[in-house]
Enzyme design. Structure first.
Site, short mmCIF file in Angstrom:
data_model
loop_
_atom_site.label_atom_id
_atom_site.label_comp_id
_atom_site.label_asym_id
_atom_site.label_seq_id
_atom_site.Cartn_x
_atom_site.Cartn_y
_atom_site.Cartn_z
N ASP A 11 0.80 -0.98 0.07
CA ASP A 11 -0.16 0.01 -0.25
C ASP A 11 0.90 1.22 -0.23
O ASP A 11 1.96 1.21 -0.66
CB ASP A 11 -1.03 -0.08 1.28
CG ASP A 11 -2.22 0.72 1.18
OD1 ASP A 11 -2.45 1.94 0.82
OD2 ASP A 11 -3.25 -0.09 0.99
N HIS A 50 -3.58 6.09 3.81
CA HIS A 50 -4.24 4.76 3.44
C HIS A 50 -3.81 3.55 3.86
O HIS A 50 -4.53 2.83 4.45
CB HIS A 50 -4.15 4.93 1.66
CG HIS A 50 -5.19 3.93 1.42
ND1 HIS A 50 -4.76 2.55 0.97
CD2 HIS A 50 -6.42 4.38 0.75
CE1 HIS A 50 -5.84 2.26 0.42
NE2 HIS A 50 -6.65 2.92 0.31
N ASN A 83 -13.92 0.70 -6.88
CA ASN A 83 -14.81 1.73 -6.34
C ASN A 83 -15.34 2.50 -7.67
O ASN A 83 -15.93 3.45 -7.26
CB ASN A 83 -14.33 2.78 -5.40
CG ASN A 83 -13.50 2.21 -4.49
OD1 ASN A 83 -13.83 1.27 -3.81
ND2 ASN A 83 -12.26 2.87 -3.73
N SER A 85 -11.34 -0.49 -0.64
CA SER A 85 -9.95 -0.77 0.20
C SER A 85 -10.01 -0.81 1.42
O SER A 85 -8.97 -1.61 2.20
CB SER A 85 -9.12 0.73 -0.12
OG SER A 85 -8.59 0.99 -1.19
#
Length: 585
Positions: free
Chosen positions: A144, A177, A268, A339
């Site tokens: 990530d 994130h 998404n 996520s």
């Protein structure tokens, strides 16, 4: 005599299991008693009974609450002796029932102050899963934006990672994130601070591949191989995009072949297709649901989606501690997206891996099979269904005798009390040990492989002994063969037909149980009768092999004994396979 022994052994064995198996007979704790008086007795008679109880027990029964008056539910302090006194009292006919007022406890609930805001963890049924697994010994690679060790990750164990964006070993997060994702997976838990994580005893491997403007396939593929080579058990990729890549495919296959479970977000864009790398067959693709259990408005669906998990929405976001991208300081922030859904699955995969399951395809199958089904899902919004941590862990543990389970069983049944082992002296020590081990093994078997019901019991009796007491029954001039038939076990049916003391090898074998299993495996009740029959025949053949090994065509002795024992083992194996298959129906 043999049949009486078989039936008695069956009854005693099942009784021990029922007494010791928590799923069927829980030994609850209580310090008060519920008395429910009949509603049809006059008020004057009720008052007289209450006065009599007060006189007998030296305490006045009280209504449980203001809502109990109509139901006439009263509470008194007491124990088992008190219950017996009330049940034997002159006014027992005026009482509907008397029972312990058991004390229930909450399941393991972390002491993290903001845990109550984590609707997402409760929605995946995490608390019961923690009773059996917390992710011990499992390493999860978070591919990530990096992971920063914020205060609520202070107690979480980290292993060496890498920063593929800047080519350094410092894989700190400057965006927030990756730290948020890592928090969902393994936020420090029971530390009286912040929130909780799913597999909070697992280790995090931070791998930074994304910067402010995303990251390249080359970096991500290298990170996947790095994780596989450095001992990661699970990889989480809350990232994705368009475009198939041979390099990415190769890296994913490499990690999968090394036993790594790979999880990725479906995307998404609210479109009918998951993004890459979630679309690769070796990757578990995760769609998002909201706090109501419905498809999140943004979540991709359809092709490539394997399972769904909480991703949040405007009605309720996923709360974890992370880095505020503006001031780079730790902060509890709610995010939403696939996520956020993917790390729920990665965390539960870690719980499953911690049970000892190694093969990534088996882990995937457990997650899929244990998911809560959504009946009406024509567009595949949810894949196999909604993630269920408790069912996944239980399915992974099914059939495994673990020290943790055995110790918990000992504790719950009072066998860790030294008095139990001291009473009776050393002469009773070995019998007690045999009793404890035997009853645990039987309870374990019933819990994992057998649904105890009438069909199963009937099958066990039919296969092992039949209604043996009917064989010697004589009623007037009625023919005896029906009684001999009903009084025979399955292996002895050939004796009734042939009129010979030797067992017919067609009946005294796995053949009839096999036919019954094939015929009834898809029937919700009869399948357990077939399974019970297979176990009953196994017990009958096993005892006969040592007591009276006489099979037609094989003579009396060793050859018959070998034949009977082999078929007994085959019957046990058949019952095992059939029960395992039936548990997925």
């Amino acid at each position: 005599m043999k049949k009486l022994l078989l039936t008695c052994a069956f009854i005693v064995g099942v009784s021990l299991a029922l007494l010791n198996f928590q799923g069927l007979a829980v030994k609850g704790e209580f310090d008060s008693i519920i008395i429910n008086f009949r509603q049809d007795i006059p008020q004057t008679e009720l008052e007289y009974n209450l006065s009599a109880i007060a006189s007998q027990l030296k305490q006045v029964p009280i209504l449980n609450s203001i809502f109990s008056e109509e139901e006439r539910i009263y509470i008194v302090e007491g124990d088992k002796k008190t219950i017996k006194k009330i049940r034997k009292s002159p006014f027992k006919s005026d009482i509907e029932y008397v029972e312990p007022n058991y004390i229930y406890h909450s399941l393991e609930v972390p002491n993290d102050p903001a845990y109550s805001q984590q609707w997402n963890l409760r929605s995946i049924n995490i608390e019961q899963a923690w009773e059996d697994s917390k992710g011990e010994g499992v390493t999860i690679a978070v591919i990530d934006t990096g992971v920063s060790k914020v205060p609520d990750l202070e107690n979480t164990e980290f292993v060496e990672g890498y920063n593929f964006v800047d080519n350094t070993i410092n894989a700190d997060d400057d965006i927030g994130h990756g730290t948020h994702v890592a928090g969902t997976i393994a936020q420090s838990t029971n530390n009286n601070y912040g929130v909780a994580g799913i597999a909070y005893k697992a280790k995090i491997m931070p791998l930074k591949v994304l910067g402010e403007h995303g990251g390249s396939i080359a970096d991500i593929a290298e990170a996947i191989k790095f994780a596989a080579d450095k001992g990661a058990d699970v990889i989480n990729m809350s990232l994705g995009g368009g475009g198939d890549s041979q390099l990415m495919q190769s890296a994913i296959k490499y990690a999968h072949d090394k036993g790594v479970v790979i999880v990725a977000a479906a995307g998404n864009e609210n479109r009918n297709s998951a993004v890459f790398p979630a679309r690769y067959p070796q990757v578990i693709s995760v769609a998002a649901i909201d706090s109501a259990g419905l498809k999140a408005p943004y979540s991709n669906f359809g092709a490539g989606v394997d399972i769904s998990a909480p991703g949040g929405s405007e009605t309720g976001k996923i709360l974890q501690e992370t880095i505020n991208p503006e001031n780079k300081q730790p902060e509890f922030i709610g995010y939403q997206g696939t996520s956020m859904a993917a790390p729920h699955v990665a965390g539960v995969a870690a719980l499953v891996k911690a049970t000892g399951m190694e093969n990534p395809d088996e882990v995937r199958e457990v997650l899929i099979q244990s998911a809560r089904r959504v009946e009406k899902d024509p567009l595949n919004h949810y894949g196999a269904g909604q993630l269920d941590a408790t069912q996944a862990v239980r399915m992974a543990l099914k059939g495994k005798i673990t020290p943790k389970d055995f110790l918990r069983w000992l504790k719950e049944n009072g066998y860790l009390n030294p008095v139990f082992w001291i009473n009776g002296g050393t002469i009773t020590l070995l019998p007690k040990l045999a009793m404890v081990l035997g009853s645990y093994l039987l309870a374990w078997f019933l819990r994992n492989y057998v649904v105890f019901n009438l069909s199963l019991s009937a099958g066990l009796v039919t296969g092992s002994s039949g209604l043996f007491f009917l064989q010697g029954l004589y009623l007037f001039d009625l023919p005896q063969w029906p009684f001999r038939l009903m009084g025979s076990s399955v292996p002895e049916l050939g004796n009734v037909v042939m009129g010979t003391p030797s067992l017919n090898p067609l009946f005294a074998s796995v053949l009839i149980p096999f036919i019954l299993v094939v015929l009834f495996l898809q029937h919700p009740q009869l399948k357990w009768g077939a399974i019970g029959c297979s176990l009953g025949v196994a017990s009958c053949l096993g005892i006969t092999a040592f007591q009276n090994p006489f099979v037609w065509g094989l003579g009396y002795g060793l050859m018959s004994q070998i034949f009977l024992l082999i078929n007994a083992l085959m019957c046990v194996g058949l019952a095992y396979l059939a029960s395992k298959s039936a548990s997925f129906n």
